[in-house]
Design a protein around this motif. Structure first.
Motif, PDB file in Angstrom:
ATOM      1  N   LEU A 218       0.822  -1.209   0.000  1.00  0.00           N
ATOM      2  CA  LEU A 218       0.000   0.000   0.000  1.00  0.00           C
ATOM      3  C   LEU A 218       0.856   1.258   0.000  1.00  0.00           C
ATOM      4  CD1 LEU A 218      -2.691  -1.008   2.650  1.00  0.00           C
ATOM      5  CD2 LEU A 218      -3.022  -0.826   0.173  1.00  0.00           C
ATOM      6  N   PRO A 219       0.392   2.343  -0.646  1.00  0.00           N
ATOM      7  CA  PRO A 219       1.088   3.617  -0.517  1.00  0.00           C
ATOM      8  C   PRO A 219       1.117   4.061   0.947  1.00  0.00           C
ATOM      9  CG  PRO A 219      -0.574   3.703  -2.253  1.00  0.00           C
ATOM     10  CD  PRO A 219      -0.805   2.440  -1.494  1.00  0.00           C
ATOM     11  N   GLY A 220       2.150   4.772   1.350  1.00  0.00           N
ATOM     12  CA  GLY A 220       2.218   5.292   2.705  1.00  0.00           C
ATOM     13  C   GLY A 220       1.209   6.404   2.933  1.00  0.00           C
ATOM     14  N   GLU A 221       1.048   6.815   4.192  1.00  0.00           N
ATOM     15  CA  GLU A 221       0.068   7.855   4.526  1.00  0.00           C
ATOM     16  C   GLU A 221       0.335   9.146   3.785  1.00  0.00           C
ATOM     17  OE1 GLU A 221      -0.481   8.521   8.651  1.00  0.00           O
ATOM     18  OE2 GLU A 221      -0.975   6.432   9.124  1.00  0.00           O
ATOM     19  N   ASP A 222       1.610   9.543   3.697  1.00  0.00           N
ATOM     20  CA  ASP A 222       1.934  10.789   3.008  1.00  0.00           C
ATOM     21  C   ASP A 222       1.600  10.702   1.527  1.00  0.00           C
ATOM     22  OD1 ASP A 222       2.803  11.846   5.385  1.00  0.00           O
ATOM     23  OD2 ASP A 222       4.937  11.546   4.980  1.00  0.00           O
ATOM     24  N   ALA A 223       1.879   9.546   0.917  1.00  0.00           N
ATOM     25  CA  ALA A 223       1.579   9.368  -0.498  1.00  0.00           C
ATOM     26  C   ALA A 223       0.071   9.382  -0.738  1.00  0.00           C
ATOM     27  CB  ALA A 223       2.187   8.072  -1.011  1.00  0.00           C
ATOM     28  N   ALA A 224      -0.667   8.724   0.148  1.00  0.00           N
ATOM     29  CA  ALA A 224      -2.128   8.712   0.007  1.00  0.00           C
ATOM     30  C   ALA A 224      -2.703  10.114   0.159  1.00  0.00           C
ATOM     31  CB  ALA A 224      -2.739   7.770   1.037  1.00  0.00           C
ATOM     32  N   LEU A 225      -2.179  10.875   1.131  1.00  0.00           N
ATOM     33  CA  LEU A 225      -2.633  12.246   1.326  1.00  0.00           C
ATOM     34  C   LEU A 225      -2.363  13.092   0.093  1.00  0.00           C
ATOM     35  CD1 LEU A 225      -3.739  14.527   3.111  1.00  0.00           C
ATOM     36  CD2 LEU A 225      -1.416  14.830   4.018  1.00  0.00           C
ATOM     37  N   GLU A 226      -1.183  12.936  -0.488  1.00  0.00           N
ATOM     38  CA  GLU A 226      -0.847  13.721  -1.679  1.00  0.00           C
ATOM     39  C   GLU A 226      -1.766  13.377  -2.845  1.00  0.00           C
ATOM     40  OE1 GLU A 226       0.380  16.396  -4.215  1.00  0.00           O
ATOM     41  OE2 GLU A 226       0.807  16.373  -2.062  1.00  0.00           O
ATOM     42  N   MET A 227      -2.156  12.106  -2.961  1.00  0.00           N
ATOM     43  CA  MET A 227      -3.102  11.733  -4.023  1.00  0.00           C
ATOM     44  C   MET A 227      -4.424  12.473  -3.854  1.00  0.00           C
ATOM     45  SD  MET A 227      -2.568   7.623  -4.485  1.00  0.00           S
ATOM     46  CE  MET A 227      -0.917   6.930  -4.693  1.00  0.00           C
TER      47      MET A 227
END
Length: 401
Positions: A218-227
């Motif tokens: 899974l993408p990390g939290e920061d990556a998910a937030l940026e999406m």
């Protein structure tokens, strides 16, 4: 009772060809070639749901109807028309009623769409989820990106009042580049409405088991937030309004049915796993076919209204999903609380204001877009913790219901 009578109805059609790897809904997989008039399981279930509709008190004409699932497009147009006729006979359908049906790109053809239109469907929600074939395979989906594009073309030609495209962000193996490409592909199809959900891993699903075994990339939290932040920037720049946490619409294309849920209004729910809301009372149907059938056959005791705290938590959760947020005065009125009871909630959420996640305007709370929407779970957890900490809440009268 007339004031509480719902003007919206949700019908749950649980049948699917197969269960997707992220799915925790009440569904019944029937195999890749099942569905339509020839399925005895579907015919029996539709008899049950019509029985449930016929058993409730008649009310005012419905202004919105939503056929969700599952995969409602496994029903034939004749079966969909029969369900809508049952609703019309029981309640009536308003002249400008919004009638939405979920469609799966792998489960219908253009002629079938035309037939759905002819029996009364005037809005479609298309479950694309992604335009990346590799991602679709990892989701356990039957369709591929080419099928999504073909289906979008059919929807544009169908003369629908409006239609929606579903996408899921922060999927296994999904990079920011993959997500941006999928979002651009979605915009190229010019949907009037887009729903963008962040993936949630539910226990008991294929993804849930893979996560437990450490097999889910899974993408990390920061990556998910940026999406999610990039989604807001991209869609707003393209002319869409971000009117709810997961919902974007061009002017004039807000989903009327979904706003019923978020506003705390009343609705009928029919079918296994469906929930109805009349006043403060919510009734959830069993999540399996046989349990639902037994539920229909038994006289049920009148449901008790929830306690004010339970009702308040529900209204806060759904209300903060909307761009306009929630009025504390309205929450107090709907739950029978003494005026001013919720004044301390703003103080408890002052940290969210400092972090630009929340705006407090008088006695109205509103999440910011896009940051507050993207981090809404943190704000809600804090708000719910405060409510539970000050319970029991002082009521001026019994909670309306």
């Amino acid at each position: 009772m007339q004031d509480l009578a719902p003007r919206s109805a949700y019908l749950h059609i649980p049948f699917c060809h197969r269960r997707c790897f992220y799915c925790d809904f009440a569904v019944v997989p029937l195999g890749d070639h099942a569905g339509g008039e020839g399925s005895g399981a579907i015919r029996a279930y539709l008899d049950w749901i019509r029985q449930e509709i016929d058993a409730v008190p008649a009310g005012p004409p419905l202004s919105t109807v939503y056929l969700g699932g599952g995969t409602p497009s496994m029903l034939s147009p004749q079966q969909v028309g029969s369900l809508l006729q049952t609703l019309g006979d029981r309640f009536g359908l308003a002249a400008a009623a919004e009638v939405t049906m979920e469609l799966d790109p792998a489960s219908f053809a253009e002629q079938q769409l035309t037939a759905y239109r002819q029996v009364g469907v005037n809005r479609v929600s298309l479950g694309a989820q992604s335009f990346d074939d590799g991602v679709l395979v990892r989701l356990g989906r039957r369709h591929r990106a080419a099928a999504v594009r073909q289906a979008c073309g059919w929807l544009r030609r169908a003369g629908l009042r409006s239609w929606n495209l579903d996408l899921i962000a922060a999927l296994p193996g999904q990079s920011m580049a993959h997500w941006s490409a999928s979002l651009a592909a979605a915009l190229a199809e010019a949907p009037p409405h887009l729903s963008v959900y962040e993936l949630t891993i539910e226990p008991g699903t294929v993804f849930g088991r893979q996560l437990e075994r450490g097999q889910l990339d899974l993408p990390g939290e920061d990556a998910a937030l940026e999406m999610l932040l990039a989604t807001h920037r991209t869609l707003v720049a393209a002319g869409y309004g971000h009117y709810e946490i997961s919902s974007f619409a061009l002017p004039g294309h807000v989903a009327r049915h979904n706003r019923v849920y978020w506003s705390g209004a009343n609705w009928w729910g029919f079918g296994m796993g469906a929930t109805s809301a009349i006043g403060a009372v919510r009734v959830a149907r069993p999540r399996t076919r046989m349990a639902y059938r037994r539920w229909l056959e038994q006289p049920l005791p009148a449901p008790l209204p929830p306690q004010p705290l339970e009702r308040l938590e529900d209204l806060l959760i759904v209300g903060l999903r909307r761009r306009e947020g929630v009025s504390l005065a309205r929450l107090e009125a709907l739950t029978g609380l003494m005026p001013g009871t919720l004044d301390g909630l703003g103080d408890a959420l002052a940290w969210a204001v400092r972090e630009a996640l929340l705006c407090i305007e008088g006695r109205r709370l509103r999440l910011t877009a896009p940051l507050g929407f993207a981090r809404s779970n943190q704000v809600l957890r804090s708000g719910l913790a405060w409510l539970e900490g000050v319970a029991p809440l002082p009521c001026k009268s019994p909670s309306p219901g």
